[in-house]
Design an enzyme around this catalytic site. Structure first.
Site, PDB file in Angstrom:
ATOM      1  N   HIS A   1      65.310 -33.769 -32.118  1.00  0.00           N
ATOM      2  CA  HIS A   1      65.710 -34.111 -30.742  1.00  0.00           C
ATOM      3  C   HIS A   1      66.995 -34.953 -30.683  1.00  0.00           C
ATOM      4  O   HIS A   1      67.963 -34.535 -30.053  1.00  0.00           O
ATOM      5  CB  HIS A   1      64.532 -34.779 -30.018  1.00  0.00           C
ATOM      6  CG  HIS A   1      64.911 -35.465 -28.744  1.00  0.00           C
ATOM      7  ND1 HIS A   1      65.384 -34.780 -27.647  1.00  0.00           N
ATOM      8  CD2 HIS A   1      64.895 -36.781 -28.385  1.00  0.00           C
ATOM      9  CE1 HIS A   1      65.639 -35.648 -26.669  1.00  0.00           C
ATOM     10  NE2 HIS A   1      65.350 -36.868 -27.095  1.00  0.00           N
TER      11      HIS A   1
ATOM     12  N   HIS B   1      69.038 -43.002 -30.245  1.00  0.00           N
ATOM     13  CA  HIS B   1      68.675 -43.397 -28.880  1.00  0.00           C
ATOM     14  C   HIS B   1      67.192 -43.661 -28.661  1.00  0.00           C
ATOM     15  O   HIS B   1      66.829 -44.380 -27.744  1.00  0.00           O
ATOM     16  CB  HIS B   1      69.206 -42.401 -27.850  1.00  0.00           C
ATOM     17  CG  HIS B   1      68.379 -41.158 -27.679  1.00  0.00           C
ATOM     18  ND1 HIS B   1      68.613 -40.016 -28.375  1.00  0.00           N
ATOM     19  CD2 HIS B   1      67.305 -40.912 -26.892  1.00  0.00           C
ATOM     20  CE1 HIS B   1      67.728 -39.102 -28.023  1.00  0.00           C
ATOM     21  NE2 HIS B   1      66.915 -39.612 -27.122  1.00  0.00           N
TER      22      HIS B   1
ATOM     23  N   GLU C   1      62.685 -47.533 -28.800  1.00  0.00           N
ATOM     24  CA  GLU C   1      61.499 -47.290 -27.984  1.00  0.00           C
ATOM     25  C   GLU C   1      60.313 -46.829 -28.832  1.00  0.00           C
ATOM     26  O   GLU C   1      59.190 -47.241 -28.605  1.00  0.00           O
ATOM     27  CB  GLU C   1      61.807 -46.211 -26.933  1.00  0.00           C
ATOM     28  CG  GLU C   1      62.525 -46.743 -25.730  1.00  0.00           C
ATOM     29  CD  GLU C   1      61.694 -47.761 -24.949  1.00  0.00           C
ATOM     30  OE1 GLU C   1      60.801 -47.324 -24.206  1.00  0.00           O
ATOM     31  OE2 GLU C   1      61.923 -48.971 -25.104  1.00  0.00           O
ATOM     32  N   ASP C   2      60.596 -45.970 -29.796  1.00  0.00           N
ATOM     33  CA  ASP C   2      59.490 -45.297 -30.485  1.00  0.00           C
ATOM     34  C   ASP C   2      59.180 -45.836 -31.877  1.00  0.00           C
ATOM     35  O   ASP C   2      58.198 -45.458 -32.483  1.00  0.00           O
ATOM     36  CB  ASP C   2      59.780 -43.788 -30.609  1.00  0.00           C
ATOM     37  CG  ASP C   2      59.938 -43.137 -29.257  1.00  0.00           C
ATOM     38  OD1 ASP C   2      59.556 -43.787 -28.259  1.00  0.00           O
ATOM     39  OD2 ASP C   2      60.441 -42.008 -29.187  1.00  0.00           O
TER      40      ASP C   2
ATOM     41  N   ASP D   1      70.286 -36.379 -23.196  1.00  0.00           N
ATOM     42  CA  ASP D   1      68.892 -36.551 -23.605  1.00  0.00           C
ATOM     43  C   ASP D   1      67.985 -35.753 -22.664  1.00  0.00           C
ATOM     44  O   ASP D   1      67.128 -34.980 -23.078  1.00  0.00           O
ATOM     45  CB  ASP D   1      68.566 -38.053 -23.535  1.00  0.00           C
ATOM     46  CG  ASP D   1      67.121 -38.383 -23.850  1.00  0.00           C
ATOM     47  OD1 ASP D   1      66.514 -37.668 -24.683  1.00  0.00           O
ATOM     48  OD2 ASP D   1      66.603 -39.360 -23.271  1.00  0.00           O
TER      49      ASP D   1
ATOM     50  N   ASP E   1      74.209 -10.201  -1.277  1.00  0.00           N
ATOM     51  CA  ASP E   1      75.290  -9.294  -0.966  1.00  0.00           C
ATOM     52  C   ASP E   1      76.642  -9.953  -1.138  1.00  0.00           C
ATOM     53  O   ASP E   1      77.632  -9.519  -0.575  1.00  0.00           O
ATOM     54  CB  ASP E   1      75.146  -8.778   0.476  1.00  0.00           C
ATOM     55  CG  ASP E   1      74.617  -7.368   0.451  1.00  0.00           C
ATOM     56  OD1 ASP E   1      74.305  -6.894  -0.658  1.00  0.00           O
ATOM     57  OD2 ASP E   1      74.513  -6.753   1.520  1.00  0.00           O
TER      58      ASP E   1
END
Ligand code: MN
Length: 724
Positions: free
Chosen positions: A48, A72, A76-77, A139, A259
């Protein structure tokens, strides 16, 4: 480390070798940090951040931004901290990652339009560096591209958030290609059925009309060549989502919308745009009212082009966009086009400056055209932020001017909340009411039913709403308190004349109100309380007594005999801070014009002269037997200068159920030192108890109450500490 070779991808080839090496380091760092984590699709997590970096590389962002993209999600993770990132990759990268992590923590909750708008503004305001927003958008783009693997419920939430928040941000920054892709992806996840049906229909229509499209394309190319205009012409694919919104907004069927064929003509300069326009208007008849000159008057986000519609072969309308190469870049990539087309010599700060200039020029364009003042407002708010956005406990976003405090917030939520607020919590932690709020904070106001606005708030509130509400409240409060005091003073005056205030009827009052030129009884009473009218004069009128004879005239100004106070009258009755009278003390009061009554201890040294020279100014005051509040009293304690002595004194005071309001100490600390304490007691007996308890301490040599000390007397003592 299987994916590391991906950094050899040609998409990164514009970077300097040193930057590529740095990127490799960041990749390995991130891979290690995310080791063992997988995405919903089952892919290793590192895929990712790598994909996000690749998207940004396609926009040609600088090395720092790409490193930040790879990192990034680590804060957080994983357990990686900002300091670690700063130590390894430098402060700018750490700032970018930190900014992204902050944005990540915010979750959009309400679908309300105004809410979404505030949310977008907040995101933009929080990202002080435009690169943070670009990384965030990349992201989100990758998450949207891989959304199929995510459970349905979450998928819908993310798709909605993308549609309402991120796509409009992309649009505002002029990132058109991104804007459209985000919209298409969101639409396909929000309405999968409609998406499938429409996609199929668009494909079929394209097949059916291939011949017509081909013919028109050829005719356009030939015509431009004949007119000597060098141009590249391409067919423009209509987006499913834009087709869908057209159908919904204009109540059209699919065939009516589709159209329309779209072509894009790209030429070398501005004059060529108008030449091409002229040539093509000569080829097919233009549709009246469809021509738009976005070159002369660019769109809000900087978009420039000529738009026109022509009646093509077989009567089908043809949409045309005519623009230069440079306009095309900005149309596709907006703010990112500055990175995409910079040459090697431009430094990052130059680029920031350029971007800033670009945004500012947009601002000026808008001011001139006067057309979309909406954008003007956005640029001001977002990129030159003078507002902060904060959450209520329920997740609603409120905007306040920069520098606004918790009190402003309280008044913005509701006037009653403001009037009764006593404390605030920011992100769950108690903070003083004067605390300035910052973007993204969650603010909770603690109220108490008896609480009232504090005049000191006026010194730091920022909003007009808070200011006017506080002023209004204080004014009303003073008026009511003064009226209550006035009523008591009047009662005294009436009974001094042998009357009974309770027996005075309404008609009598109305007469007196008229006679004294006032509007209401309440106003007369407040005037008495504020010292603007003499109670004896009003009492005489009420009792229809004649004014006293000439020789007695001086007496007409005399105040009534005695009045009883509780000390809770608020601003109508103030306790003098020189002597700090408490219940049990002999007290006297004087009424200052427009200010109400000031109460002193009868033996206060400061008023000795005034009582001798102008005895008429003073009246005897009694304490009400049951006053509910605590009062401040000052005591002077001389102690042996030993370690821990203050703690002993403090704990003894607490033991006696009193509080310390403030302490000051003598500068010269020899063997003995003298402290001046202001403590809270309910009355004289309570104070005596506290003093007795202190006297028992063996370190305490001398203790005395301080009364009537001239205001500046404590100047020798320094280091005053307020404890509350
Ligand atoms: Mn991410």
């Amino acid at each position: 480390m299987a994916a590391a070779p991906a950094l050899n991808d040609p998409v990164f080839s514009y970077l300097k070798p040193a930057d590529v090496a740095r990127l490799g380091e960041a990749f390995r760092f991130s891979e290690t940090a995310h080791a063992g984590q997988t995405r919903q699709s089952g892919d290793p997590y590192i895929s990712h951040p790598l994909a996000v970096a690749e998207i940004l590389a396609a926009w040609r962002l600088d090395g720092q931004a790409l490193v930040a993209a790879l990192l990034h999600d680590v804060m957080e993770d994983t357990s990686v901290t900002k300091d670690e990132i700063s130590a390894t990759f430098g402060k700018p990268v750490a700032e970018l990652v930190d900014g992204l992590s902050k944005l990540d923590r915010i979750e959009f909750q309400s679908a309300e339009d105004a809410q979404a708008e505030n949310f977008r503004k907040m995101l933009l305001a929080m990202a002080r560096d435009v690169r943070v927003i670009l990384i965030k958008l990349a992201d989100r783009l990758h998450n949207m591209r891989t959304l199929g693997a995510v459970p349905l419920q979450k998928r819908r939430r993310i798709a909605r958030e993308t549609m309402e928040i991120y796509a409009p941000i992309a649009n505002r920054l002029g990132l058109n290609a991104l804007y459209q892709e985000l919209q298409e992806l969101s639409f396909s996840h929000l309405y999968p059925m409609r998406w499938r049906v429409l996609t199929r229909a668009v494909k079929a229509a394209r097949g059916n009309r291939r011949e017509v499209i081909g013919k028109s394309l050829e005719a356009i190319r030939r015509r431009l060549a004949d007119a000597g205009v060098e141009a590249s012409v391409s067919g423009r694919e209509k987006h499913v989502y834009s087709t869908y919104t057209k159908m919904v907004e204009k109540h059209l069927s699919f065939s009516e919308v589709h159209d329309i064929y779209g072509f894009r003509v790209i030429v070398k300069d501005v004059p060529a745009c108008y030449l091409a326009l002229g040539a093509l208007h000569g080829l097919y008849k233009p549709v009246p009212g469809k021509f738009k000159d976005y070159i002369a008057i660019p769109k809000a986000n900087g978009y420039r082009s000529l738009h026109t519609s022509l009646i093509g072969p077989f009567g089908a309308p043809i949409e045309l966009q005519i623009r230069t190469e440079q306009m095309h870049r900005i149309a596709e990539a907006g703010v990112a086009s500055h990175w995409m087309y910079k040459d090697d010599s431009t430094s990052l700060s130059d680029l920031q400056k350029q971007t800033h200039l670009w945004l500012q020029s947009l601002l000026e364009i808008q001011t001139q055209s006067g057309d979309s003042h909406e954008f003007l407002e956005h640029v001001k708010v977002d990129l030159f932020p003078d507002e902060v956005y904060v959450f209520t406990p329920k997740g609603t976003i409120l905007s306040l001017p920069r520098g606004a405090t918790a009190v402003d917030f309280a008044y913005l939520v509701h006037t009653d909340i403001g009037n009764r607020c006593v404390a605030a919590k920011v992100n769950g932690e108690l903070v003083p009411l004067r605390t300035e709020l910052r973007n993204g904070e969650r603010v909770e106001i603690i109220t108490a039913s008896h609480a009232k606005p504090n005049p000191a708030w006026l010194q730091y509130v920022r909003t007009g709403k808070a200011r006017s509400n506080i002023r209004h409240f204080l004014k009303t409060m003073q008026y009511e308190e003064s009226a209550a005091l006035g009523e008591r003073l009047l009662e005294q005056a009436v009974s001094a004349l042998g009357g009974n205030a309770a027996e005075i009827d309404t008609a009598n009052w109305e007469r007196v109100v008229r006679e004294v030129g006032s509007r209401a009884k309440q106003e007369v009473l407040a005037d008495i309380g504020l010292g603007k009218r003499l109670p004896a004069v009003v009492a005489r009128r009420l009792l229809r007594r004649a004014e006293p004879a000439r020789e007695d005239a001086r007496g007409s100004g005399k105040l009534p005999g005695r009045v009883t106070i509780q000390g809770t009258e608020g601003m109508a009755v103030q306790l003098a801070t020189c002597c700090r009278p408490i219940p049990g003390d002999q007290i006297v009061g004087s009424i200052k014009k427009g200010q109400g009554m000031v109460v002193h201890a009868a033996d206060c040294l400061q008023i000795v002269r005034s009582r001798r020279n102008a005895p008429d100014m003073w009246l005897d005051v009694d304490w009400d037997a049951a006053t509910p509040r605590l009062f401040n009293a000052a005591i002077q304690v001389t102690v042996a200068n030993q370690r821990g002595v203050l703690a002993k004194v403090a704990s003894e005071i607490a033991e006696a159920r009193s509080n310390i309001d403030s302490i000051s100490m003598e500068e010269d600390r020899s063997v003995y030192t003298t402290m001046l304490l202001v403590i809270e007691v309910s009355n004289r007996k309570h104070l005596a108890r506290v003093m007795r308890a202190l006297r028992r301490l063996k370190d305490v040599l001398k203790i005395a109450r301080v009364k009537g000390q001239p205001a500046g007397a404590s100047a020798a003592a320094t280091g005053s500490v307020r404890l509350t």
